[in-house]
Structure formats: structure tokens, C-alpha cells
Design a protein around this motif. Structure first.
Motif, mmCIF file in Angstrom:
data_model
loop_
_atom_site.group_PDB
_atom_site.id
_atom_site.type_symbol
_atom_site.label_atom_id
_atom_site.label_comp_id
_atom_site.label_asym_id
_atom_site.label_seq_id
_atom_site.Cartn_x
_atom_site.Cartn_y
_atom_site.Cartn_z
ATOM 1 N N ALA A 31 0.854 -1.184 0.000
ATOM 2 C CA ALA A 31 0.000 0.000 0.000
ATOM 3 C C ALA A 31 0.888 1.231 0.000
ATOM 4 N N ALA A 32 0.298 2.371 -0.331
ATOM 5 C CA ALA A 32 1.029 3.641 -0.315
ATOM 6 C C ALA A 32 0.893 4.297 1.057
ATOM 7 N N LEU A 33 1.929 5.056 1.437
ATOM 8 C CA LEU A 33 1.893 5.851 2.669
ATOM 9 C C LEU A 33 1.898 7.324 2.268
ATOM 10 N N LEU A 34 0.876 8.058 2.705
ATOM 11 C CA LEU A 34 0.625 9.409 2.219
ATOM 12 C C LEU A 34 0.340 10.350 3.381
ATOM 13 N N GLN A 35 0.848 11.571 3.285
ATOM 14 C CA GLN A 35 0.718 12.526 4.381
ATOM 15 C C GLN A 35 -0.266 13.623 4.007
ATOM 16 N N VAL A 36 -1.418 13.644 4.658
ATOM 17 C CA VAL A 36 -2.401 14.708 4.433
ATOM 18 C C VAL A 36 -1.961 15.942 5.224
ATOM 19 N N PRO A 37 -1.987 17.131 4.595
ATOM 20 C CA PRO A 37 -1.550 18.337 5.320
ATOM 21 C C PRO A 37 -2.421 18.604 6.552
ATOM 22 N N THR A 38 -1.788 19.063 7.597
ATOM 23 C CA THR A 38 -2.516 19.399 8.824
ATOM 24 C C THR A 38 -3.602 20.421 8.525
ATOM 25 N N GLY A 39 -4.773 20.189 9.067
ATOM 26 C CA GLY A 39 -5.876 21.142 8.903
ATOM 27 C C GLY A 39 -6.685 20.934 7.635
ATOM 28 N N GLN A 40 -6.231 20.041 6.759
ATOM 29 C CA GLN A 40 -6.958 19.785 5.522
ATOM 30 C C GLN A 40 -7.758 18.486 5.638
ATOM 31 N N THR A 41 -8.868 18.451 4.909
ATOM 32 C CA THR A 41 -9.701 17.260 4.859
ATOM 33 C C THR A 41 -9.393 16.500 3.579
ATOM 34 N N LEU A 42 -9.354 15.168 3.698
ATOM 35 C CA LEU A 42 -9.104 14.311 2.545
ATOM 36 C C LEU A 42 -10.368 14.226 1.688
ATOM 37 N N VAL A 43 -10.209 14.322 0.382
ATOM 38 C CA VAL A 43 -11.320 14.213 -0.559
ATOM 39 C C VAL A 43 -11.030 13.024 -1.478
ATOM 40 N N GLY A 121 -1.861 0.771 -7.395
ATOM 41 C CA GLY A 121 -2.855 0.208 -8.292
ATOM 42 C C GLY A 121 -2.529 -1.225 -8.614
ATOM 43 N N ASP A 122 -3.208 -1.746 -9.621
ATOM 44 C CA ASP A 122 -2.874 -3.087 -10.076
ATOM 45 C C ASP A 122 -3.223 -3.245 -11.546
ATOM 46 N N THR A 123 -2.622 -4.240 -12.168
ATOM 47 C CA THR A 123 -2.969 -4.598 -13.535
ATOM 48 C C THR A 123 -3.448 -6.036 -13.495
ATOM 49 N N THR A 124 -4.568 -6.287 -14.183
ATOM 50 C CA THR A 124 -5.111 -7.632 -14.193
ATOM 51 C C THR A 124 -5.572 -7.965 -15.597
ATOM 52 N N ARG A 125 -5.721 -9.262 -15.831
ATOM 53 C CA ARG A 125 -6.268 -9.702 -17.101
ATOM 54 C C ARG A 125 -7.781 -9.617 -17.033
ATOM 55 N N GLY A 126 -8.401 -9.128 -18.088
ATOM 56 C CA GLY A 126 -9.852 -9.019 -18.110
ATOM 57 C C GLY A 126 -10.253 -8.083 -19.225
ATOM 58 N N PRO A 127 -11.578 -7.966 -19.462
ATOM 59 C CA PRO A 127 -12.054 -7.023 -20.478
ATOM 60 C C PRO A 127 -11.575 -5.613 -20.135
ATOM 61 N N LEU A 128 -11.270 -4.812 -21.165
ATOM 62 C CA LEU A 128 -10.683 -3.488 -20.956
ATOM 63 C C LEU A 128 -11.527 -2.634 -20.020
ATOM 64 N N SER A 129 -10.940 -2.258 -18.906
ATOM 65 C CA SER A 129 -11.625 -1.457 -17.891
ATOM 66 C C SER A 129 -10.576 -0.684 -17.116
ATOM 67 N N VAL A 130 -10.868 0.562 -16.830
ATOM 68 C CA VAL A 130 -9.920 1.424 -16.122
ATOM 69 C C VAL A 130 -10.627 2.024 -14.920
ATOM 70 N N SER A 131 -10.119 1.724 -13.743
ATOM 71 C CA SER A 131 -10.713 2.258 -12.524
ATOM 72 C C SER A 131 -9.670 3.126 -11.828
ATOM 73 N N VAL A 132 -10.035 4.381 -11.592
ATOM 74 C CA VAL A 132 -9.103 5.322 -10.963
ATOM 75 C C VAL A 132 -9.737 5.834 -9.672
ATOM 76 N N THR A 133 -8.933 5.942 -8.642
ATOM 77 C CA THR A 133 -9.355 6.624 -7.422
ATOM 78 C C THR A 133 -8.430 7.819 -7.227
ATOM 79 N N VAL A 134 -9.022 9.004 -7.041
ATOM 80 C CA VAL A 134 -8.223 10.215 -6.838
ATOM 81 C C VAL A 134 -8.390 10.721 -5.417
ATOM 82 N N HIS A 135 -7.323 11.331 -4.938
ATOM 83 C CA HIS A 135 -7.310 11.906 -3.595
ATOM 84 C C HIS A 135 -6.884 13.358 -3.683
ATOM 85 N N GLY A 136 -7.527 14.184 -2.914
ATOM 86 C CA GLY A 136 -7.140 15.584 -2.849
ATOM 87 C C GLY A 136 -7.439 16.144 -1.476
#
Lengths: 318, 318
Positions: A31-43, A121-136
Motif C-alpha cells: 500500500a502507499a503511505l501518504l501525508q495529508v496536510p494538517t488542517g486539511q480534509t481528505l477528498v 494500483g494493479d494490472t489484471t487480465r480481463g475485459p478493458l476497464s480502467v478504474s481510478v481513485t483520486v485523492h485531494g
């Protein structure tokens, strides 16, 4: 994970180059380790694109890469958030490295424009599909929520409406697709700077993915209000005006999906502030109607007569 | 979004009931607003399951729901993180509400066990595919990283190995599948409590998804070390011992994927602390080898003779 999948992940990791000090650990661990700035809310937002459902099957790989990230950044824009990181889950019928490279061309070009780091993320075999999760991040008190529209607010929309749906219409008809319309379908521009500038100025906001009327209805339902819209005030591009006239054009603008413009409401005494935000972001905004008490979206022409549409916007499971 | 997709989302939202004070805004807006605790680092993992690739096509919907979340929680466990939130992207060939309800039975049962709130996602039309992104927290200084194995560390594994691969073997052979082996394949138990108890005690950690040797190799490469493993020390369940003997069993244990146990390394003077962590988490752990200088994983039998395996673990794009 096979040697081939490992190669693909290495290929992606080498190009996930956006360096951010807040990424303590990126691609390559469980997994990734990520630092959210103090006082900010994760979106956090997530959106999946499937071949043949969300884009024509012959769409270029680089455009699919761009669009998969763009539709997610558009969700952050609609909250007034600053993008930071994303994950990418890629299902591929085969693991063609050339396809993946082209996909990454589009994906990383847009990521770089917004300083977004690909952290997992990950790469898998299967019908073409792209799933993205964004954080801000956003200051929660300034976040743009769907439920915040108030009776008397102006209703605004950014940019122009209907271009992406017009391109789809031409594509489905087997017609030559206007290149600037096609650009709007394949490479939508998420209104990130506008969303950020509107945080603390606008009340409610949503991005136009299902079609203006469908999306504005979501805002109205969430806010417990109605809206009156002037269909003839909806902004149109030159290309749309050239290719489509009358009710066909109005229909594309009012009900066509995939525009990824922002539809937002703001108090009428904030008009100068809205215009200033639009100017700062370099995006035109147009006032198209008013929030009213009651429910539903009442659409009228410039002559004041009701305008009917039987479309509920972009349809999955149609 | 059609009326039918809206119904599905409403159905999911009604069952995303885990209440958490740190969810400022959940399903129903363009994005979720989430509060990361002060002093904690955000941990993010994403994994996709495709029908026929990651699970047999006849797998029960409730088991798919469980497993889609379990494999993601397993990634958080391997970092020593505390799970908090997830998003769910569901591609469905049709929008069958009964299937979605059964899927949610499994998904929400596991989410509730770990206090995980479902905060967003989407449903789309497409071949059956489930993409989950999980979020959790960890003290970054105590996070379990793949690159942290050191020469002289003990190598440990939790639970037992090979059961899921044994179930797949029986399934592929058209044989009757032992129910306890099938349970390990369909309803893997993420070792969340163990991962948390090991944070600050163990050095490197990974979850066994591709197969022990493949995953331990990832740790060795990331850490710039090698490992010696006693294949006869690998823990086996009663069901596996009953159904498989000799090299067939060793192969399932050493190279079979989908176990979702934790493989970790720890200094040899931390053995008591490791055992105490395992006791606290209620999971057995077994010492299976040693980290050594050099590279590669050297596998031997209890008689000290080399043991060969030609498998590289679970293969996508095989």
C-alpha cells in the motif's frame, strides 16, 4: 503476478514520476503511505470507464488514459478540492506494452498538469476497464456540496455544453466527427482551477457527467429545492452551433452527458466574486437560471414557454 | 446515470451503514470528505477482482463481495495499518438487484467486522469486475515495509499455507471441493489484527497473494537480501494434509496463491514479541526460515537438501 504483469507494473512505475514530498511510499509495496496536510480534509472519488460503455471501443489508448483521470479530477473539482494522488487499476484483455505506453502518455500528461502522483494500483487480465481513485485536499468549511443550493441562488455553468454528446451523436450516425467536438469527448478538461476558486464563493456544485438536467436535478434533490433554467441561455461552442441547430442543439446541451463542466449555484450578491473566480481560473461561466423553492427543474425558452425533454441524461444499464 | 443505476446506488448507500465520526461526507456527492487523525499517515491500497480470473465464475455473489474487500484489507494488514474507509466500483453485466444484495451481504459483513465505512464508488455496465480502494492509518515510523528485511532476521508466516490453491486444484480437476479448503479460497480472512500487533515489532511484511515464494522474493528484492526457507516447516491445515501429500502439498504451500496470510521478517531477539503479537491477534505464526545476505530464496527440505519448484506463483497474463 506473472513476470509479464511485473514488467507492466515496472513500466507504469517508471512513468509515475511526479515527485511529491507527501508521498512517503508509492508504487511497489502492499500500500502507499501518504501525508495529508494538517488542517486539511481528505477528498476521495472513484470512477471506472469500461470499453464500449464509457468510450467508443476504437478510442485511442492515450485518450482513454487522459479521460480515465479527467473524469475523476472533475469530481474533485466539483468539491473545490486540490488534487494530490491517484491509484490506477487497469484490466487488459492482453498485456500489450505498446498499448500501456500510449495509455500512460495520456494519463501522465494530465497528471503532470495537476501535480498528481500515481501512488498505487494493479494490472489484471480481463475485459478493458480502467478504474481510478483520486485523492485531494480541501478546507472542509469551504467544500462545495450538492446539498448546499439555496432558494434565490443563481445557477451557473462553466464552459460550453453539449459538445461531447454531439460527437457521440455523429459517431453513432456513422458521420464524420468534428475534430473539436471529438476533442471534448475524448479529452475532457477537468475544471480544477475553477472549482478551487469557487470554494468559499459558490454554494452547491456538481460536475456535468450525466447531462445538465440530470445533474442539476441531483443538486435540487440533495438541497430540497427546485430550479428554473433558460434553455436558450445554455452556452454553446462554435462547433456545436455549426453542426446542430434548434431543438437538436438544445437537447444536446440540456441532456447530453460527458461535458465535465461545473454546474454550481451561488448567492446573487456573489456575482462579482463568481466572475472573479472564473477570470482567475481562465474559464468562462454563464448564468443560466435560478434556484427556487419547491422541487424539480423547470426548463423554459427565452420566450418564457416551457421546453420539454424526455431524456434523463447518460444512461448506464439502459 | 439511469433510474436503474440510481436505484442500485441507493441500495448500496442504505447498506453502507457503518457510522464513523471521521466521515464528514459519504456516498451521495461528487466525492467523500474524510478526516485523517492528527499524527497518522494515510495508507491506501487498491485491488480489482475479475470474474474467471480472480475467482471461478460460479462463485457466490456474497463470497465475491467478501473477497473483494478481504484482499484489500489484507494489503492494509501487510502495512500494519488500521482500516477505516473504502470505495467500491462495481461493473455488472446487468443490474440485477438480487445479485447486488447478495454481494453486499458478504461485503458489508466483513466491513462491519473491521469498522470500515463504504464512502463512495460507482456502478457501471460491463463484464463482472469489482474494484475496491481501501484507506487506513498507521504511524509511519511503525509501518511494515517490504524493503525492511535485514540479514539474520527470522522469516515467519501466519496461519496455514496452500488451502486456497488446493481448492482451486480440486475445482479445476472437477473433483469435489473440500468445504474448509473452499472457505479459504472464497472467504479469506485478512490478518488485520496481526498486522497491527506486528507494527513496530516486525521488520518487513507482505501478504501472501501470489504464493509464498513469489511474495517472499518481492521482499528480498526490495530489501537487497536473500532468504533460506525450510519447505517442511511450512504450516499446513488438517484439510490440506488429508487431501494432499508429499511434493504436491509442498508445492501448494510454497507456490499456491490466494492465501492472504502474512509473511514477515523480524530480528531473532524479537521472537517473544512476535509470539506475543500473534497471541494478542489470535493467529498462529510459524518460523519458516532466515534472511541471509545475497539474493534469491533458497528452499530446502528438513533433510537440508534443495527443494525445487518451477512455479512463479499465481499468474495473470499467463
Amino acid at each position: 503476478m506473472s513476470a509479464r504483469e511485473f514488467d507492466l507494473i515496472e513500466r507504469i512505475r517508471r512513468r509515475a514520476a511526479t515527485a511529491r514530498d507527501d508521498v512517503l511510499l508509492g508504487i511497489g509495496d502492499d500500500a502507499a503511505l501518504l501525508q495529508v496536510p494538517t488542517g486539511q480534509t481528505l477528498v476521495v472519488a472513484t470512477d471506472t470507464l469500461n470499453a464500449g460503455v464509457h468510450f467508443p471501443v476504437e478510442t485511442a489508448a492515450s485518450d482513454i488514459g487522459w479521460k480515465a483521470l479527467a473524469v475523476n479530477l472533475s469530481d474533485l473539482a466539483a468539491m473545490g478540492a486540490q488534487p494530490a494522488w491517484c491509484t490506477l487499476s487497469l484490466s487488459l484483455p492482453d498485456g500489450d506494452p505498446a498499448w500501456v505506453d500510449a495509455f500512460l502518455d495520456g494519463f501522465t500528461a494530465l497528471a503532470a498538469m495537476h501535480g498528481v502522483a500515481l501512488v498505487g494500483g494493479d494490472t489484471t487480465r480481463g475485459p478493458l476497464s480502467v478504474s481510478v481513485t483520486v485523492h485531494g485536499f480541501v478546507d472542509a468549511a469551504r467544500a462545495l456540496r450538492r446539498a448546499a443550493a439555496r432558494d434565490g441562488d443563481d445557477v451557473w455553468v462553466s464552459g460550453t455544453l453539449g459538445d461531447a454528446a454531439a460527437a457521440l451523436t455523429q459517431w453513432r450516425a456513422g458521420a464524420l466527427i468534428d475534430s473539436s467536438l471529438r476533442e471534448r469527448l475524448d479529452r475532457p478538461v477537468p475544471r480544477v482551477a475553477l472549482g478551487r476558486a469557487l470554494a468559499g464563493v459558490a454554494n452547491a456544485c456538481i460536475d456535468v457527467s450525466d447531462g445538465l438536467l440530470a445533474d442539476l436535478t441531483h443538486v435540487c434533490v440533495a438541497s430540497g429545492v427546485g430550479a428554473q433554467i433558460d434553455v436558450d441561455a445554455l452556452p454553446a461552442s462554435e462547433a456545436l452551433r455549426t453542426g446542430f441547430g434548434g431543438d437538436a442543439r438544445r437537447h444536446l446541451q440540456a441532456a447530453g452527458g460527458d461535458d465535465y463542466e461545473l454546474c454550481f449555484t451561488a448567492r446573487s450578491d456573489e456575482r462579482d466574486a463568481v466572475e472573479a473566480a472564473a477570470c482567475e481560473a481562465g474559464v468562462a461561466v454563464t448564468r443560466i437560471g435560478t434556484v427556487v423553492a419547491g422541487e424539480g427543474v423547470d426548463v423554459r425558452g427565452s420566450d418564457g414557454a416551457p421546453w420539454g425533454s424526455d431524456s434523463a441524461g447518460w444512461q448506464h444499464f439502459a
